[in-house]
Design a protein around this motif. Structure first.
Motif, PDB file in Angstrom:
ATOM      1  N   TRP A  22      39.452  33.764  29.352  1.00 40.16           N
ATOM      2  CA  TRP A  22      38.483  34.862  29.351  1.00 40.16           C
ATOM      3  C   TRP A  22      38.900  35.922  30.379  1.00 40.16           C
ATOM      4  CZ3 TRP A  22      32.714  34.432  31.196  1.00 40.16           C
ATOM      5  CH2 TRP A  22      32.032  35.606  30.868  1.00 40.16           C
ATOM      6  N   GLY A  23      39.271  35.461  31.568  1.00 47.13           N
ATOM      7  CA  GLY A  23      39.717  36.390  32.607  1.00 47.13           C
ATOM      8  C   GLY A  23      40.952  37.163  32.187  1.00 47.13           C
ATOM      9  N   LEU A  24      41.877  36.482  31.532  1.00 51.75           N
ATOM     10  CA  LEU A  24      43.088  37.163  31.053  1.00 51.75           C
ATOM     11  C   LEU A  24      42.758  38.191  29.983  1.00 51.75           C
ATOM     12  CD1 LEU A  24      45.688  34.279  30.958  1.00 51.75           C
ATOM     13  CD2 LEU A  24      45.896  36.432  32.182  1.00 51.75           C
ATOM     14  N   LEU A  40      30.840  42.604  36.334  1.00 53.71           N
ATOM     15  CA  LEU A  40      31.104  41.422  35.517  1.00 53.71           C
ATOM     16  C   LEU A  40      32.564  40.983  35.664  1.00 53.71           C
ATOM     17  CD1 LEU A  40      30.298  39.310  33.380  1.00 53.71           C
ATOM     18  CD2 LEU A  40      30.963  40.981  31.651  1.00 53.71           C
ATOM     19  N   ASP A  41      33.485  41.939  35.673  1.00 53.07           N
ATOM     20  CA  ASP A  41      34.899  41.617  35.859  1.00 53.07           C
ATOM     21  C   ASP A  41      35.141  40.985  37.230  1.00 53.07           C
ATOM     22  OD1 ASP A  41      35.687  42.709  33.341  1.00 53.07           O
ATOM     23  OD2 ASP A  41      35.636  44.715  34.228  1.00 53.07           O
ATOM     24  N   ASP A  42      34.474  41.516  38.233  1.00 55.23           N
ATOM     25  CA  ASP A  42      34.621  40.963  39.576  1.00 55.23           C
ATOM     26  C   ASP A  42      34.032  39.552  39.658  1.00 55.23           C
ATOM     27  OD1 ASP A  42      35.570  41.359  42.273  1.00 55.23           O
ATOM     28  OD2 ASP A  42      33.446  41.391  42.856  1.00 55.23           O
ATOM     29  N   THR A  43      32.899  39.341  39.007  1.00 50.14           N
ATOM     30  CA  THR A  43      32.281  38.011  38.968  1.00 50.14           C
ATOM     31  C   THR A  43      33.190  37.030  38.238  1.00 50.14           C
ATOM     32  OG1 THR A  43      30.080  38.972  39.035  1.00 50.14           O
ATOM     33  CG2 THR A  43      30.247  36.713  38.235  1.00 50.14           C
ATOM     34  N   LEU A  44      33.795  37.477  37.164  1.00 47.58           N
ATOM     35  CA  LEU A  44      34.714  36.636  36.407  1.00 47.58           C
ATOM     36  C   LEU A  44      35.940  36.276  37.252  1.00 47.58           C
ATOM     37  CD1 LEU A  44      35.396  35.299  33.723  1.00 47.58           C
ATOM     38  CD2 LEU A  44      36.389  37.478  32.988  1.00 47.58           C
ATOM     39  N   ARG A  45      36.494  37.244  37.938  1.00 45.27           N
ATOM     40  CA  ARG A  45      37.639  37.009  38.822  1.00 45.27           C
ATOM     41  C   ARG A  45      37.304  35.947  39.855  1.00 45.27           C
ATOM     42  NH1 ARG A  45      38.177  37.844  43.778  1.00 45.27           N
ATOM     43  NH2 ARG A  45      36.295  39.090  43.900  1.00 45.27           N
ATOM     44  N   HIS A  46      36.168  36.103  40.499  1.00 51.63           N
ATOM     45  CA  HIS A  46      35.742  35.162  41.531  1.00 51.63           C
ATOM     46  C   HIS A  46      35.349  33.811  40.935  1.00 51.63           C
ATOM     47  CE1 HIS A  46      34.092  33.796  45.301  1.00 51.63           C
ATOM     48  NE2 HIS A  46      32.950  33.508  44.698  1.00 51.63           N
ATOM     49  N   GLY A  47      34.671  33.833  39.794  1.00 47.81           N
ATOM     50  CA  GLY A  47      34.215  32.594  39.166  1.00 47.81           C
ATOM     51  C   GLY A  47      35.355  31.706  38.697  1.00 47.81           C
ATOM     52  N   VAL A  48      36.400  32.303  38.140  1.00 44.79           N
ATOM     53  CA  VAL A  48      37.552  31.517  37.695  1.00 44.79           C
ATOM     54  C   VAL A  48      38.231  30.860  38.895  1.00 44.79           C
ATOM     55  CG1 VAL A  48      39.838  31.653  36.625  1.00 44.79           C
ATOM     56  CG2 VAL A  48      37.917  32.850  35.596  1.00 44.79           C
ATOM     57  N   ALA A  49      38.376  31.602  39.974  1.00 51.54           N
ATOM     58  CA  ALA A  49      38.982  31.030  41.180  1.00 51.54           C
ATOM     59  C   ALA A  49      38.118  29.895  41.734  1.00 51.54           C
ATOM     60  CB  ALA A  49      39.188  32.117  42.230  1.00 51.54           C
ATOM     61  N   LEU A 107      44.222  39.478  45.865  1.00 50.44           N
ATOM     62  CA  LEU A 107      44.916  40.765  45.761  1.00 50.44           C
ATOM     63  C   LEU A 107      44.192  41.714  44.815  1.00 50.44           C
ATOM     64  CD1 LEU A 107      48.674  39.673  45.621  1.00 50.44           C
ATOM     65  CD2 LEU A 107      47.493  40.818  47.505  1.00 50.44           C
ATOM     66  N   ALA A 108      43.699  41.189  43.705  1.00 53.68           N
ATOM     67  CA  ALA A 108      42.967  42.023  42.748  1.00 53.68           C
ATOM     68  C   ALA A 108      41.703  42.599  43.383  1.00 53.68           C
ATOM     69  CB  ALA A 108      42.614  41.214  41.499  1.00 53.68           C
ATOM     70  N   LYS A 109      41.060  41.827  44.203  1.00 54.16           N
ATOM     71  CA  LYS A 109      39.840  42.284  44.877  1.00 54.16           C
ATOM     72  C   LYS A 109      40.132  43.474  45.784  1.00 54.16           C
ATOM     73  CE  LYS A 109      36.326  40.606  48.100  1.00 54.16           C
ATOM     74  NZ  LYS A 109      35.870  39.439  48.856  1.00 54.16           N
ATOM     75  N   ARG A 110      41.308  43.484  46.399  1.00 54.90           N
ATOM     76  CA  ARG A 110      41.629  44.499  47.393  1.00 54.90           C
ATOM     77  C   ARG A 110      42.270  45.760  46.822  1.00 54.90           C
ATOM     78  NH1 ARG A 110      41.098  39.788  49.426  1.00 54.90           N
ATOM     79  NH2 ARG A 110      40.623  39.360  51.592  1.00 54.90           N
ATOM     80  N   ARG A 111      42.682  45.742  45.572  1.00 51.28           N
ATOM     81  CA  ARG A 111      43.281  46.931  44.966  1.00 51.28           C
ATOM     82  C   ARG A 111      42.216  48.002  44.790  1.00 51.28           C
ATOM     83  NH1 ARG A 111      47.753  45.023  46.355  1.00 51.28           N
ATOM     84  NH2 ARG A 111      49.067  43.922  44.906  1.00 51.28           N
ATOM     85  N   THR A 112      42.612  49.255  44.928  1.00 52.65           N
ATOM     86  CA  THR A 112      41.621  50.331  44.805  1.00 52.65           C
ATOM     87  C   THR A 112      41.542  50.938  43.411  1.00 52.65           C
ATOM     88  OG1 THR A 112      43.229  51.757  45.906  1.00 52.65           O
ATOM     89  CG2 THR A 112      41.399  50.960  47.219  1.00 52.65           C
TER      90      THR A 112
END
Length: 151
Positions: A22-24, A40-49, A107-112
């Motif tokens: 799903w994240g991919l 939602l994308d940020d939640t998905l990124r964090h949730g998968v991790a 890294l994805a979290k920190r990209r602008t």
């Protein structure tokens, strides 16, 4: 304790795989489609991790109570490829996969720019998925066959 951990770990792999897929999907759609990075994308990124970390923790618990890994000795691994797989290869590859996922999520979290967030997430999650697919004890593997679902 062993059977509970084994069942949870077996079913947890599907949650991690579905979360990664799903994240991919979201990451590649966002990267190639020029979408904005939503909460939602940020939640998905964090949730998968987070799911991967829980699965790794269950795996470590299983590693220390399993009779397969309890009887593992590296010097005997040539004669017992299943023991080598679970005693060394599986745990090492999955640990590396979760480290790769964690780095990618951070890294994805920190990209602008949003495109950079999606690109980072897509590339690191893809590497993670490859490692996970290689390290899962699939039923068709001759050295470590395990069922798709444990009941």
């Amino acid at each position: 304790m062993y059977l509970l951990l084994l069942t949870l770990h077996s079913w947890g792999r599907w949650a991690v795989l579905l979360g990664l897929l799903w994240g991919l999907g979201q990451a590649y759609r966002g990267w190639w489609g020029g979408r904005s990075f939503t909460p939602l994308d940020d939640t998905l990124r964090h949730g998968v991790a987070t799911l991967a970390h829980v699965q790794l923790t269950l795996g470590y618990g299983l590693y220390f109570v399993s009779p397969v890994t309890g009887a593992f000795h590296l010097r005997d691994a040539v004669h017992a490829p299943g023991a080598l797989f679970f005693g060394l290869q599986h745990v090492l590859a999955m640990t590396v996969a979760v480290v790769v996922l964690t780095i990618g999520a951070a890294l994805a979290k920190r990209r602008t720019p949003d495109a950079a967030k999606f690109r980072t997430m897509a590339l690191w999650f893809s590497a993670t998925l490859l490692l996970v697919f290689l390290a899962i004890p699939w039923p068709f593997l001759p050295w470590a066959p395990r069922p798709y679902f444990r009941l």
